[in-house]
Enzyme design. Structure first.
Site: not given
Ligand SMILES: [Zn+2]
Length: 455
Positions: A221-222
């Site tokens: 997700c980062t």
């Protein structure tokens, strides 16, 4: 001329021994010396180091070059160095025993030649081989093993070899003569460790496997939503953009076109988020998971390891107990931790005690192990009934191999008695002996030690 001047001339005429400084250490008594150290025997100990002690150095890379140099300069003359690699041009910045003309040659061979030609009296024997290719008898001939390896797998393997040599008595006490002390070094960028392992007495590599956590990966997700660093942008290109845009191409980090594509994707991602620092070099480093090798980290860790070898062999000082962490990123911070053995360790533990009769055949011994009751109940409950076709070995001899080309060669042993197989030379009358057998089976994560008391 005064007598004082004469003495000076004599001193000038006879330069000090090459090992004068080591001898100072070996001849000096002190409160920190190890058990059994005798400062009056310093010369004899030096002679023993040079003539009788043989060391196994595993790895001839960044750490291995430093280790060989340090050990040779301490006075160790009999060493064997094992390495499977050949010299790459990228090694030359830190693996200082190698020159451009050596590129492509086996590291072990060149390292041995260089040390032998540079340090008078030194006899380093090279082995261009994988650690898995060497026999138990090969490993057994060395007094101390020094590890300069860069992989968890190779360390685990060498550790399991050292632990497989351990002999335990009926009560589970290790036989000290079966212990091969190991000194292990490792580096990663500015970080490193040196540790001393007395298998069976101090924690083995497996006991503290948690010290080597799996490599950290960035959360997807980062990478997908909130990249903050150049490495995030590169990993985005690597893990998300490539499979999305080129699903039919298998990514190859050695393909220049693939790497250029990766760099361009990462650069445009970085531009979108205003992140500086994406370069072709960093792209290659992140994608190939390259951790920079710092020559001075290798030098520091190797010197810690070589010093421990000197202590183990001479007892001139109590050794490290038992793990030193070095954090070069914070200056020269070091911390010594005294880790403890895992009493349940399957690799170095005393194993499973089993009693049997000397006239039992190997087949009946094996069948007792594989029955549901597991060797008359000797196998722990979690193994009973699971071990179905075990291989059994004793030291370096395979008593029975259940699979592969050795099965027909060892099948005849099944009808032999344990007395015949284990004590051919000895008189078993009225004797009760404990031997260590290794049991392997596909149901087991690693070979299990059996402490078999034969009556
Ligand atoms: Zn262990």
């Amino acid at each position: 001329m005064s007598s004082g001047n004469n003495n000076n001339e004599v001193a000038m005429a006879q330069p000090p021994s090459r090992f004068e400084d080591v001898l100072h250490v070996l001849k000096r008594p002190g409160a920190l010396a190890g058990d059994g150290f005798d400062a009056d025997s310093g010369d004899d100990v030096m002679e023993m180091m040079q003539d009788s002690i043989s060391l196994l150095v595993i790895g001839a890379g960044g750490l291995g070059c430093e280790l060989l140099k340090d050990l040779a300069l301490l006075g160790f003359q009999n060493m064997t160095v094992v390495d499977m690699d050949t010299i790459d041009v990228s090694n030359l910045n830190r693996q200082f025993l190698f020159r451009p003309a050596d590129v492509g040659k086996p590291k072990a061979v060149v390292a041995a030649e260089k040390v032998n030609s540079r340090v008078q009296g030194c006899r380093v024997t090279p082995k261009h081989a994988r650690v898995e290719e060497l026999s138990l008898d090969f490993y057994r001939q060395f007094h101390v093993w020094v590890l300069g390896l860069d992989s968890v797998e190779a360390r685990s393997y060498v550790n399991s070899v050292a632990c497989s040599l351990l002999e335990y008595d009926e009560d589970g006490n290790v036989d000290p003569s079966s212990i091969k002390p190991m000194v292990d070094g490792g580096t990663e960028g500015f970080k490193g460790h040196a540790r001393v392992i007395y298998p069976g007495m101090t924690p083995c590599f497996q006991c503290t496997l948690w010290l080597f956590p799996p490599q950290t990966k960035y959360p997807l997700c980062t990478l997908a939503e909130t990249p903050r660093t150049a490495a995030h942008c590169i990993e985005y290109a690597h893990l998300i953009a490539w499979p999305r845009d080129r699903p039919d191409d298998e990514f190859d980090a050695d393909n220049p076109e693939h790497m250029l594509w990766m760099f361009e994707q990462a650069s445009s991602r970085a531009a979108t988020f205003g992140i500086p620092g994406v370069t072709p070099q960093l792209t290659s480093g992140v994608v190939k998971n390259i951790i920079p090798a710092i020559a001075s980290t290798n030098a520091i860790v190797a010197s810690m390891c070589a010093t421990e070898v000197l202590k183990i062999v001479t007892m001139c000082l109590r050794g490290m107990d038992n793990y030193t962490m070095y954090m070069g990123g914070y200056g020269v911070y070091t911390h010594v931790a005294s880790y403890e053995r895992d009493p349940q360790c399957i690799v170095c533990g005393a194993g499973i005690a089993i009693k049997t009769r000397a006239d039992s055949t190997l087949a009946s011994f094996r069948d007792a192990l594989t029955s549901d009751s597991g060797g008359d109940g000797a196998l722990p409950t979690d193994l009973r009934g699971k071990v179905t076709s075990p291989s059994i070995s004793h030291g370096s001899s395979n008593l029975y191999m259940a699979h592969g080309p050795l099965e027909p060669l060892t099948r005849a042993n099944l009808s032999k008695s344990l007395r015949e197989l284990l004590f051919a030379e000895a008189d078993m009358e009225c004797e009760r002996r404990t031997v260590t057998l290794m049991l392997n089976d596909k149901a087991l994560a690693a070979p299990v030690r059996l402490r078999v008391t034969v009556e």
